[in-house]
Design an enzyme around this catalytic site. Structure first.
Site, PDB file in Angstrom:
ATOM      1  N   LYS B  71       0.827  -1.209   0.000  1.00 55.56           N
ATOM      2  CA  LYS B  71       0.000   0.000   0.000  1.00 55.56           C
ATOM      3  C   LYS B  71       0.863   1.262   0.000  1.00 55.56           C
ATOM      4  O   LYS B  71       0.633   2.175  -0.800  1.00 55.56           O
ATOM      5  CB  LYS B  71      -0.868  -0.030   1.255  1.00 55.56           C
ATOM      6  CG  LYS B  71      -2.224   0.532   1.112  1.00 55.56           C
ATOM      7  CD  LYS B  71      -3.091   0.051   2.277  1.00 55.56           C
ATOM      8  CE  LYS B  71      -2.295   0.069   3.564  1.00 55.56           C
ATOM      9  NZ  LYS B  71      -2.792  -0.778   4.628  1.00 55.56           N
ATOM     10  N   THR B  73       4.044   1.516  -0.824  1.00 61.78           N
ATOM     11  CA  THR B  73       4.810   1.557  -2.064  1.00 61.78           C
ATOM     12  C   THR B  73       3.943   2.075  -3.212  1.00 61.78           C
ATOM     13  O   THR B  73       4.392   2.888  -4.032  1.00 61.78           O
ATOM     14  CB  THR B  73       5.312   0.128  -2.372  1.00 61.78           C
ATOM     15  OG1 THR B  73       5.901  -0.398  -1.191  1.00 61.78           O
ATOM     16  CG2 THR B  73       6.329   0.128  -3.465  1.00 61.78           C
ATOM     17  N   ARG B  94       1.899   8.152   6.714  1.00 61.53           N
ATOM     18  CA  ARG B  94       2.078   8.122   8.161  1.00 61.53           C
ATOM     19  C   ARG B  94       3.558   8.000   8.508  1.00 61.53           C
ATOM     20  O   ARG B  94       4.345   7.474   7.730  1.00 61.53           O
ATOM     21  CB  ARG B  94       1.333   6.920   8.751  1.00 61.53           C
ATOM     22  CG  ARG B  94      -0.171   7.092   8.726  1.00 61.53           C
ATOM     23  CD  ARG B  94      -0.857   5.772   9.012  1.00 61.53           C
ATOM     24  NE  ARG B  94      -0.615   4.831   7.922  1.00 61.53           N
ATOM     25  CZ  ARG B  94      -0.793   3.529   8.005  1.00 61.53           C
ATOM     26  NH1 ARG B  94      -1.176   2.995   9.146  1.00 61.53           N
ATOM     27  NH2 ARG B  94      -0.568   2.754   6.970  1.00 61.53           N
ATOM     28  N   LYS B 105      10.221  -6.315  11.681  1.00 61.40           N
ATOM     29  CA  LYS B 105      10.224  -5.766  10.331  1.00 61.40           C
ATOM     30  C   LYS B 105      11.072  -4.514  10.278  1.00 61.40           C
ATOM     31  O   LYS B 105      11.445  -3.949  11.293  1.00 61.40           O
ATOM     32  CB  LYS B 105       8.803  -5.476   9.866  1.00 61.40           C
ATOM     33  CG  LYS B 105       8.099  -4.344  10.596  1.00 61.40           C
ATOM     34  CD  LYS B 105       6.797  -4.035   9.908  1.00 61.40           C
ATOM     35  CE  LYS B 105       6.506  -2.542   9.966  1.00 61.40           C
ATOM     36  NZ  LYS B 105       5.745  -2.026   8.868  1.00 61.40           N
ATOM     37  N   ALA B 273      -3.969   1.578  13.749  1.00 58.83           N
ATOM     38  CA  ALA B 273      -5.123   1.370  12.870  1.00 58.83           C
ATOM     39  C   ALA B 273      -6.180   0.493  13.538  1.00 58.83           C
ATOM     40  O   ALA B 273      -7.213   0.225  12.938  1.00 58.83           O
ATOM     41  CB  ALA B 273      -4.665   0.758  11.560  1.00 58.83           C
ATOM     42  N   PHE B 301      -4.154  -0.898   7.335  1.00 64.69           N
ATOM     43  CA  PHE B 301      -4.853  -2.181   7.182  1.00 64.69           C
ATOM     44  C   PHE B 301      -5.637  -2.253   5.857  1.00 64.69           C
ATOM     45  O   PHE B 301      -5.440  -1.441   4.961  1.00 64.69           O
ATOM     46  CB  PHE B 301      -5.781  -2.463   8.372  1.00 64.69           C
ATOM     47  CG  PHE B 301      -5.064  -2.642   9.682  1.00 64.69           C
ATOM     48  CD1 PHE B 301      -3.694  -2.907   9.740  1.00 64.69           C
ATOM     49  CD2 PHE B 301      -5.750  -2.557  10.889  1.00 64.69           C
ATOM     50  CE1 PHE B 301      -3.040  -3.099  10.963  1.00 64.69           C
ATOM     51  CE2 PHE B 301      -5.097  -2.745  12.110  1.00 64.69           C
ATOM     52  CZ  PHE B 301      -3.750  -3.001  12.144  1.00 64.69           C
ATOM     53  N   PHE B 381       4.475  -8.321  -9.003  1.00 69.69           N
ATOM     54  CA  PHE B 381       5.637  -9.085  -8.532  1.00 69.69           C
ATOM     55  C   PHE B 381       6.169  -9.872  -9.729  1.00 69.69           C
ATOM     56  O   PHE B 381       5.401 -10.290 -10.593  1.00 69.69           O
ATOM     57  CB  PHE B 381       5.244 -10.057  -7.412  1.00 69.69           C
ATOM     58  CG  PHE B 381       5.147  -9.405  -6.065  1.00 69.69           C
ATOM     59  CD1 PHE B 381       4.218  -8.413  -5.816  1.00 69.69           C
ATOM     60  CD2 PHE B 381       5.996  -9.777  -5.038  1.00 69.69           C
ATOM     61  CE1 PHE B 381       4.129  -7.810  -4.575  1.00 69.69           C
ATOM     62  CE2 PHE B 381       5.910  -9.181  -3.788  1.00 69.69           C
ATOM     63  CZ  PHE B 381       4.971  -8.193  -3.556  1.00 69.69           C
ATOM     64  N   TRP B 409       7.615  -0.674  -7.980  1.00 67.81           N
ATOM     65  CA  TRP B 409       8.691  -1.214  -7.155  1.00 67.81           C
ATOM     66  C   TRP B 409       9.943  -1.414  -8.003  1.00 67.81           C
ATOM     67  O   TRP B 409      11.041  -1.030  -7.597  1.00 67.81           O
ATOM     68  CB  TRP B 409       8.254  -2.543  -6.521  1.00 67.81           C
ATOM     69  CG  TRP B 409       9.217  -3.078  -5.522  1.00 67.81           C
ATOM     70  CD1 TRP B 409       9.319  -2.731  -4.204  1.00 67.81           C
ATOM     71  CD2 TRP B 409      10.233  -4.055  -5.749  1.00 67.81           C
ATOM     72  NE1 TRP B 409      10.333  -3.429  -3.597  1.00 67.81           N
ATOM     73  CE2 TRP B 409      10.909  -4.253  -4.520  1.00 67.81           C
ATOM     74  CE3 TRP B 409      10.636  -4.787  -6.869  1.00 67.81           C
ATOM     75  CZ2 TRP B 409      11.970  -5.148  -4.384  1.00 67.81           C
ATOM     76  CZ3 TRP B 409      11.690  -5.692  -6.737  1.00 67.81           C
ATOM     77  CH2 TRP B 409      12.344  -5.855  -5.502  1.00 67.81           C
TER      78      TRP B 409
END
Lengths: 556, 556
Positions: B71, B73, B94, B105, B273, B301, B381, B409
């Protein structure tokens, strides 16, 4: 007269790059935080190696009283005074702590016409250094808990975790807690607690580190806990030192601001003056010495604690060689040292001044022991009479020391021109032959005795066998060459805060010793030490607000 | 392909003033934090009132899976794509939380050729906003304890203090504590605990406040505790709102940075969230709408939680009217929604994609209920097959919605040019007729039912009498007009995280309701909500360090 904040706001700040220009700091080396604060890049600082050092001047004081001595104000005033008489001077101060701003006292950015600005920013978040230290400290705490949680491979004895947590807030409720309650997912319940951020060993480390590499080494050396067999576990063994260094990589860079008279000031680091050494960062002081011909700095509390630690910890470790010392005294504080109650300070009392001078005299003698020449600055208050001031001057003259009236609070640099002349001459005289009080290889207990006898003028040091054994164990573990950081009341040469003046014949009881392996000193605690303050009945937070013009009210 | 951090470092950042110039932000309105970050002054923002708004585009997603949807990206890529096709666009994101960076992460600044920079700064201390929130939050906590300590004039029931403390650190040991131990001087022992800073109500308040005045009002409205008679005590009654506002006066100003393609980005605020609304700040979004013709923003989310809260809380409260929605889906995540295990995602599986599209279809339908037109972005991808992509396109075409392949990406804006054209056309079409899902004056329980039935497609809401009574009490107390903030698993439309796809016939159990009187919403909690994460067995902190060139390693 206008209030501190009114004076500060009436002043006209210059863009920080203009201040940097005066120090020949190129634009790319100045990292701005807003328009009037900047950090000096580590690369630029590296490049200063080999440049000649300016003269280093320490501002210290008699034992403090509620009447105040004005050490920070005098440091600012003297810096401005030196610039006024044509010297290229800058000052190095400690950063104020955010927590206490919401409690009893206001900020710590000087006062009257001797202030550093922007004072609100300096007293609040500033450039985020203290927040970075808080983060690094609590990351280490989280990694300790996490290590235990996931199997405790290193064998941490949960009863012997010595790393507490920190917050930059006065919150007595966090002094002693039990954490990890609530079941399996939350870990193993144990006792813990929070200190205020300035009491963090990381604060002391940041202030003693000479560069990022040294910072990481010291962070790795921090002892976080012990095993059941009493062997120490370090932050390095928890693989925490790398991430902590990353969190501190901006914080280690000195902060440049200006005085009300637009002269340059570094404000960087602010370790406790009891369980730590109470001086601004080595990196700030060393950088300032490369950039200016005169650097004026201060150390926390009175000279018995502040100057001693400045000499024996900061100067020893950083290889600094101070050229002159200014001892700040006020008529009011000398009267209190001479036995006058606070409510009677308004009346002339030459006898009390004379009596209080015993305290000043002792500090003058002590400074001489370090081989650094001193001058006394009489920080002027409007109620002081000429006869009282003359009494101090006479007393100092008998000791062969100049005493100069300084009225920077009311007049700025105009009020310190004479002091600046004296200090510059003293610093240039070549009279300084600095040496620390004791050698590195003196046994730890003897170091404590040396300070207690030669500086505090005690007859003896009282310590249980367990404390002497602990010191010997540290010597066996290779920590015997560290200096000692005394944690003692600031109000007296003795350990009794009510014993003013120049007491003798007392004993110095050592209650506890602590090893700050990362900072690189042994703390000897001689009494109750509060590492997490509380808030008063009516905290200043209740009155701090933005007014209709968006300006901060109630902070000072 | 290079790693995210290698790509980020290879990019050439422009001085932040150049980015500001493009938005016609004058130099004096841009407060620099280093060379590539700046805050926008509140005064300048005030002056934008009355200017025409640009188009507002929300990026949301299907229900997340470990396979990822991208999201953030896509938000970055779409912003760059709009600029590439000649539009004046900016993005609003954010701020990432510091704590999780040291856990599992990495950061949250996009990835590949769709990133915001400087990514290390953004992921670490950035401009200090979260530290300011931590300080303001813990100041309030300290003032509560202090009030009780000094006599408890307001009659706080110590068992009913609802204001916990926060740290921006993953530390499970602090979830549940007992504080104020150690005797009289430390207060009255009681249970407490810490949340992570992003879970602070102050974070939600900062993100919903429209200016400093509104901020202070909301801070004052925070309910900190209850009396024995269950009446509420607010931060205003503790006289805490002024000082808290002072601590947040810089934090409320939006942060300007840039994308790898040197396009402007606001990164400001980052509320949870679940117990909060999960959107960047209203001030950033509103300011962006004045400065750019297209503003792309995201919500936390999947669309069932993120978009619903964006519409029903943020847009409702701030008077925003979104013009288009982008729903991000990936072949991989649709396969997982279609029942494929993570290890089998590499193989083509058109049937699973088709099955997973039920989840996407439900979100498309839901967005239509708010009156905003949608387009689907298929975040590409390398392992995706053409047939799989075509399956998604066919599915969307049947619903009358465009689905566009986006490869930002790997390719940056070149990969989103087509998406940008579609989105711009949709936003300009005038098709949007935004309305929130429910009216302000609907009873609170009905609001919960409306969301559960119309968005989650549940049959019923299950709630004890005590919860219904609580909601009625709040209605009686004047809080009935607040929107509802659902705290539910992000992995399913239902409250069962394993129920993928588009479930029906389920019930939504409400375990607990909370009043966030300052933020201005009622939180309805449908399951376990973790407000203080822990660290994994091998936290990324163990590998984060500065390398020999002084660059950060291991953060991403």
């Amino acid at each position: 007269m206008a209030s501190d904040i009114e004076i500060a706001r009436a002043g006209k700040m210059k863009p920080i790059q203009e201040i940097g220009d005066r120090l020949n700091i190129p634009e790319e080396a100045l990292l701005p935080y807003g328009r009037t604060k900047a950090k000096i890049s580590a690369d630029f600082i590296d490049g200063l190696n080999g440049k000649k050092n300016g003269k280093l001047i320490l501002v210290t004081a008699i034992n403090p009283t509620p009447a105040g001595e004005g050490k920070t104000t005098t440091t600012v005033g003297l810096g401005d005074g030196l610039n006024r008489i044509g010297k290229n001077a800058m000052i190095c101060l400690r950063e104020p702590s955010l927590g206490p701003c919401f409690g009893m006292k206001g900020g710590a950015a000087g006062g009257g016409y001797a202030q550093v600005v922007p004072m609100e920013d300096i007293n609040l978040h500033f450039t985020g250094d203290f927040h970075a230290i808080t983060s690094a400290h609590n990351l280490l705490a989280a990694l300790i808990e996490n290590h235990i949680y996931w199997g405790n491979e290193l064998g941490i004895d949960q009863r012997r975790v010595v790393w507490r947590r920190v917050l930059d807030m006065n919150d007595r409720a966090l002094r002693e807690i039990v954490c990890s309650l609530g079941g399996v997912a939350n870990g193993f319940p144990r006792e813990g607690g929070f200190d205020i951020t300035v009491a963090s060993e990381i604060m002391a480390i940041l202030c003693l580190a000479t560069d990022l590499e040294d910072l990481q080494k010291r962070l790795g050396d921090i002892i976080v806990a012990y095993r059941r067999d009493r062997t120490a576990i370090t932050a390095r063994e928890l693989e925490a030192d790398g991430a902590m260094t990353v969190l501190l990589k901006e914080a280690i860079q000195p902060n440049l601001v200006q005085t009300l008279e637009n002269n340059p000031a570094f404000i960087h680091g602010g370790p406790f003056a009891n369980i730590a050494h109470g001086c601004n960062s080595v990196m700030a002081t060393q950088t300032a010495l490369k950039l200016a011909d005169y650097v004026v700095t201060e150390a926390g509390f009175g000279a018995d604690l502040g100057a001693e630690k400045f000499f024996d910890i900061k100067c020893r470790k950083a290889g600094l060689s101070p050229d002159a010392v200014v001892i700040v005294a006020t008529v009011r504080a000398l009267k209190m040292n001479g036995g006058v109650a606070k409510e009677d300070l308004g009346a002339e009392n030459i006898e009390a001044v004379q009596k209080g001078c015993a305290n000043l005299g002792r500090h003058i003698e002590n400074i001489k022991q370090f081989g650094v020449p001193a001058v006394v600055a009489i920080n002027h208050f409007t109620a002081d009479t000429d006869a009282e001031v003359q009494e101090i001057k006479n007393f100092c003259a008998d000791l062969g020391v100049d005493a100069v009236l300084a009225s920077h609070w009311a007049k700025g640099s105009e009020g310190t021109a004479e002091l600046a002349e004296k200090v510059a001459a003293l610093a240039e005289s070549g009279a300084a032959q600095f040496a620390p009080l004791y050698e590195d290889d003196m046994p730890l207990f003897e170091k404590i005795e040396t300070i207690a006898k030669r500086i505090y003028r005690a007859d003896e040091v009282l310590a249980d066998k367990s404390i002497r054994d602990q010191l010997r164990r540290w010597e066996a573990d290779g920590f015997g060459n560290l200096p000692v950081c005394m944690a003692k009341t600031q109000y007296s040469f003795s350990t009794d805060p009510n014993l003013r003046g120049a007491p003798t014949g007392h004993g110095v009881p050592i209650r506890e010793v602590r090893l700050s392996a990362g900072a690189g000193f042994i703390v000897a605690i001689c009494g109750e030490i509060m590492t997490m303050p509380g808030l008063p009945r009516v905290p200043s937070a209740n009155h701090i607000k933005l007014n209709d013009e968006g300006l901060i009210e109630g902070l000072f």
